[in-house]
Enzyme design. Structure first.
Site, mmCIF file in Angstrom:
data_model
loop_
_atom_site.group_PDB
_atom_site.id
_atom_site.type_symbol
_atom_site.label_atom_id
_atom_site.label_comp_id
_atom_site.label_asym_id
_atom_site.label_seq_id
_atom_site.Cartn_x
_atom_site.Cartn_y
_atom_site.Cartn_z
ATOM 1 N N HIS A 1 -10.865 -6.828 -1.714
ATOM 2 C CA HIS A 1 -9.446 -6.751 -1.394
ATOM 3 C C HIS A 1 -9.246 -7.026 0.087
ATOM 4 C CE1 HIS A 1 -11.112 -2.684 -0.890
ATOM 5 N NE2 HIS A 1 -10.231 -2.550 0.084
ATOM 6 N N HIS B 1 -6.453 -6.549 3.325
ATOM 7 C CA HIS B 1 -5.280 -5.844 3.841
ATOM 8 C C HIS B 1 -4.530 -6.791 4.773
ATOM 9 C CE1 HIS B 1 -6.873 -1.834 2.674
ATOM 10 N NE2 HIS B 1 -8.038 -2.424 2.893
ATOM 11 N N ASP C 1 0.841 -1.185 0.000
ATOM 12 C CA ASP C 1 0.000 0.000 0.000
ATOM 13 C C ASP C 1 0.886 1.249 0.000
ATOM 14 O OD1 ASP C 1 -1.782 2.178 1.100
ATOM 15 O OD2 ASP C 1 -3.193 0.503 1.182
#
Length: 146
Positions: free
Chosen positions: A132, A134, A63
């Site tokens: 998605h 994380h 990220d």
């Protein structure tokens, strides 16, 4: 939460880089929802990303606005809007993601543990409507999330 930060395009395409903020901005207008477009152009390689892992069905990248010392985003290359859209047809790709996550975490040096998070809907702060996950780690994470 993911969102996009503009980067200089090498062509006339709108270009987005996924980060953990909640705003999208484009360099040039396009008639596709930015949240959907951002995931697809990262997957296609039209914009660079710092890849942590890639195979024929999954892409994982660091990220650009990390919320922990290690913050990796893992996405299926097949479009699935959110965890609410997982079904018997697409669940094998989710299984493959969760088989890859420990390998991704190990390669990133997360030997002492990590957290896996997905956001769903507005109240869950899902800003990119492409499933998605994380991976957060590299430090002792706070116990309280909400």
């Amino acid at each position: 939460m993911l969102s996009a930060q503009p980067v200089r395009p090498s062509s006339k395409k709108s270009v987005f880089v996924i980060s953990s903020l909640d705003t999208f901005s484009a360099i040039s207008p396009i008639n596709v929802a930015p949240a959907l477009r951002s995931a697809s152009i990262i997957i296609s390689g039209d914009i660079p990303s710092n890849k942590a892992y890639e195979d024929d069905q999954i892409l994982a990248f660091y990220d650009i606005n990390p919320q922990a010392p290690v913050h990796i985003v893992v996405i299926p290359k097949q479009h699935i809007q959110s965890a609410n859209e997982v079904n018997s047809f697409n669940s094998p790709i989710i299984a493959k993601i969760f088989e890859a996550i420990p390998k991704i975490a190990e390669k990133a040096g997360l030997s002492n543990g990590y957290r896996v998070i997905t956001n769903i809907g507005d109240d869950g702060c899902q800003s990119v409507h492409h499933l998605h996950f994380h991976i957060l780690g590299g430090t002792k994470l706070a116990e309280k999330l909400g």
